[in-house]
Design a protein around this motif. Sequence first.
Motif, PDB file in Angstrom:
ATOM      1  N   ALA A  95       0.822  -1.208   0.000  1.00 12.35           N
ATOM      2  CA  ALA A  95       0.000   0.000   0.000  1.00 12.35           C
ATOM      3  C   ALA A  95       0.859   1.263   0.000  1.00 12.35           C
ATOM      4  CB  ALA A  95      -0.937  -0.015   1.197  1.00 12.35           C
ATOM      5  N   ILE A  96       2.020   1.203   0.625  1.00  8.44           N
ATOM      6  CA  ILE A  96       2.924   2.355   0.603  1.00  8.44           C
ATOM      7  C   ILE A  96       3.335   2.674  -0.829  1.00  8.44           C
ATOM      8  CG2 ILE A  96       5.205   3.192   1.305  1.00  8.44           C
ATOM      9  CD1 ILE A  96       4.837   1.517   3.888  1.00  8.44           C
ATOM     10  N   PHE A  97       3.665   1.640  -1.609  1.00 10.55           N
ATOM     11  CA  PHE A  97       4.015   1.856  -3.013  1.00 10.55           C
ATOM     12  C   PHE A  97       2.813   2.359  -3.812  1.00 10.55           C
ATOM     13  CE2 PHE A  97       7.631  -0.966  -2.011  1.00 10.55           C
ATOM     14  CZ  PHE A  97       8.657  -0.212  -2.570  1.00 10.55           C
ATOM     15  N   TRP A  98       1.631   1.889  -3.477  1.00  4.58           N
ATOM     16  CA  TRP A  98       0.406   2.377  -4.122  1.00  4.58           C
ATOM     17  C   TRP A  98       0.273   3.886  -3.910  1.00  4.58           C
ATOM     18  CZ3 TRP A  98      -4.934   2.313  -1.499  1.00  4.58           C
ATOM     19  CH2 TRP A  98      -5.944   2.679  -2.401  1.00  4.58           C
ATOM     20  N   THR A  99       0.429   4.326  -2.671  1.00  7.00           N
ATOM     21  CA  THR A  99       0.321   5.751  -2.369  1.00  7.00           C
ATOM     22  C   THR A  99       1.434   6.548  -3.040  1.00  7.00           C
ATOM     23  OG1 THR A  99      -0.729   5.260  -0.252  1.00  7.00           O
ATOM     24  CG2 THR A  99       0.221   7.464  -0.506  1.00  7.00           C
ATOM     25  N   LEU A 100       2.638   6.010  -3.065  1.00  2.90           N
ATOM     26  CA  LEU A 100       3.726   6.683  -3.773  1.00  2.90           C
ATOM     27  C   LEU A 100       3.345   6.946  -5.226  1.00  2.90           C
ATOM     28  CD1 LEU A 100       7.052   5.023  -2.552  1.00  2.90           C
ATOM     29  CD2 LEU A 100       6.692   7.475  -2.919  1.00  2.90           C
ATOM     30  N   GLY A 101       2.678   5.993  -5.838  1.00  3.68           N
ATOM     31  CA  GLY A 101       2.258   6.162  -7.221  1.00  3.68           C
ATOM     32  C   GLY A 101       1.178   7.214  -7.376  1.00  3.68           C
ATOM     33  N   TYR A 102       0.065   7.040  -6.666  1.00  5.16           N
ATOM     34  CA  TYR A 102      -1.066   7.943  -6.911  1.00  5.16           C
ATOM     35  C   TYR A 102      -0.806   9.361  -6.398  1.00  5.16           C
ATOM     36  CZ  TYR A 102      -3.130   7.085  -2.153  1.00  5.16           C
ATOM     37  OH  TYR A 102      -3.391   6.998  -0.792  1.00  5.16           O
ATOM     38  N   ASP A 103      -0.027   9.517  -5.326  1.00  8.82           N
ATOM     39  CA  ASP A 103       0.202  10.869  -4.838  1.00  8.82           C
ATOM     40  C   ASP A 103       1.263  11.595  -5.652  1.00  8.82           C
ATOM     41  OD1 ASP A 103      -0.895  12.636  -2.773  1.00  8.82           O
ATOM     42  OD2 ASP A 103       1.196  12.825  -2.135  1.00  8.82           O
ATOM     43  N   THR A 104       2.159  10.862  -6.296  1.00  7.46           N
ATOM     44  CA  THR A 104       3.071  11.492  -7.246  1.00  7.46           C
ATOM     45  C   THR A 104       2.287  12.045  -8.431  1.00  7.46           C
ATOM     46  OG1 THR A 104       4.920  10.066  -6.609  1.00  7.46           O
ATOM     47  CG2 THR A 104       5.034  11.110  -8.776  1.00  7.46           C
ATOM     48  N   ILE A 105       1.315  11.271  -8.911  1.00  5.44           N
ATOM     49  CA  ILE A 105       0.446  11.757  -9.983  1.00  5.44           C
ATOM     50  C   ILE A 105      -0.274  13.026  -9.529  1.00  5.44           C
ATOM     51  CG2 ILE A 105      -1.623  11.231 -11.330  1.00  5.44           C
ATOM     52  CD1 ILE A 105      -0.764   8.279 -11.276  1.00  5.44           C
ATOM     53  N   TYR A 106      -0.832  12.997  -8.337  1.00  2.94           N
ATOM     54  CA  TYR A 106      -1.570  14.142  -7.808  1.00  2.94           C
ATOM     55  C   TYR A 106      -0.685  15.381  -7.692  1.00  2.94           C
ATOM     56  CZ  TYR A 106      -4.528  16.808  -4.560  1.00  2.94           C
ATOM     57  OH  TYR A 106      -5.296  17.779  -3.970  1.00  2.94           O
TER      58      TYR A 106
ATOM     59  N   LEU B 192      -5.432  14.724 -12.075  1.00  2.00           N
ATOM     60  CA  LEU B 192      -6.453  14.686 -11.039  1.00  2.00           C
ATOM     61  C   LEU B 192      -7.410  13.518 -11.250  1.00  2.00           C
ATOM     62  CD1 LEU B 192      -7.890  15.892  -8.592  1.00  2.00           C
ATOM     63  CD2 LEU B 192      -9.123  17.419 -10.156  1.00  2.00           C
ATOM     64  N   ALA B 193      -7.836  13.309 -12.497  1.00  3.53           N
ATOM     65  CA  ALA B 193      -8.761  12.213 -12.794  1.00  3.53           C
ATOM     66  C   ALA B 193      -8.123  10.859 -12.497  1.00  3.53           C
ATOM     67  CB  ALA B 193      -9.205  12.294 -14.254  1.00  3.53           C
ATOM     68  N   LEU B 194      -6.848  10.702 -12.841  1.00  4.26           N
ATOM     69  CA  LEU B 194      -6.166   9.434 -12.583  1.00  4.26           C
ATOM     70  C   LEU B 194      -5.963   9.218 -11.090  1.00  4.26           C
ATOM     71  CD1 LEU B 194      -3.516   9.458 -15.449  1.00  4.26           C
ATOM     72  CD2 LEU B 194      -5.601   8.079 -15.310  1.00  4.26           C
ATOM     73  N   PHE B 195      -5.673  10.282 -10.369  1.00  3.59           N
ATOM     74  CA  PHE B 195      -5.568  10.188  -8.909  1.00  3.59           C
ATOM     75  C   PHE B 195      -6.886   9.696  -8.317  1.00  3.59           C
ATOM     76  CE2 PHE B 195      -6.640  12.575  -4.995  1.00  3.59           C
ATOM     77  CZ  PHE B 195      -5.788  11.930  -4.113  1.00  3.59           C
TER      78      PHE B 195
END
Length: 308
Positions: free
Chosen positions: A195-206, A285-288
Motif C-alpha cells: 500500500a505504501i508503493f500504491w500511495t507513492l504512485g497515486y500521490d506522485t500523480i496528484y 487529477l482524474a487518474l488520482f
Amino acid sequence: MVLNFDRRVADSLPKTWVDRAPSAVRPYLRLARYDRPIGFWLLGLPCWMGLMLARTGEGLGWTDLWYAVIFAIGAIAMRGAGCTYNDIVDRDLDAQVARTADRPLAAGTVSLRQAWIFLTGQALVGLLVLIQLPLLAIGVGLAALVLVAAYPFMKRITWWPQAWLGLTFNWGIPVAFTAAAGAIEPAMIALYAAAIFWTLGYDTIYAHQDVEDDALVGVKSTARLFGESTPYWVAGFYGANALLVALAIWLSGASPWVVLPFTAYTAHLFNQVRKLDVEDGARCLALFKANRTSGLLLVATLALGALI
C-alpha cells in the motif's frame, strides 16, 4: 483585493452538498475536505483491506460489518482532522499556491483558534472509534499519531513526502488486521508495504498539479524530483505494489480464485500509467481519483479470499 471564498479549487466536486450547506459551517466542511471525498476513500479503503486479509478463508460475520462501519467513520473523522492539522501548519504556504489559496485558513474564513477547536472535535470522534477496538489495535492506532504529526513538515525536508504519506495513509491496514486477527503477521506486513508503493504512485500523480507553484515556494515532492520520468517511476511503484499484494495473498493462503479480481486490480493500476500525461493537470487529477476504484478492486480481491 476581493477574495472569492466560494470558488471551488480544482479537486473539488462541482456542486457538492458543501456548496449548499449553511454559510456558517461551510468553511469547516471545506477545512475537513468534505467537498473532496476521495481522501476519505483512500484512508478508509486500507482499513477494509486489512480486515479482509485477516479473515482469509474464515468467512465474514456481523462483527466484521461492525468493524467496517466504524473504520469508515474513523476514516472520515481522522482524514478531516489530518487535513485541518495540515492546513494549520501550511497556512502560509497555502496562501502562495493557486490551488490552495482559497482554503479556509489561508483565505481567513476560519481563525487559527477555531481550526484548533475543530481539529480537537474531530480527533475525539476518532478516539471514540479507536476505543471500540481490542487493546492491541488501540496501541497500533495510537502509534500513527507520530506519523500524522510529522507529515506536514516532510515536504520541507525531503523530496519524498509521498513516501511518508504512504506510511501514514495506510496505517489502517495494521489497525484493522490486528483488530480482527489479534496479531501482527507477515501477510499484513506485505500488504502494508504494498500500500505504501500504491500511495507513492497515486500521490506522485496528484502532486504534478502543483509542480510550478511548489518550485516557487520551495516545497519538495516526488513529482518535482522525477519530472518527465514520472510515468516510469509510477510504473515501478505500481509494479512493486502488485508483487507485494501477490506475496500477501500467498502468505495468507487465499484461494487461487482471487487471481481473477487481482488481475483486474493490477490492470486498473497500469491503465493509469498508460493514460498519464504529467503536463495535463486535469488528467492527473482524474487518474488520482481513479484510485478509489483501484482500492475497491483490491478490497474485492481480499474479500473473495475471505469468503472462499
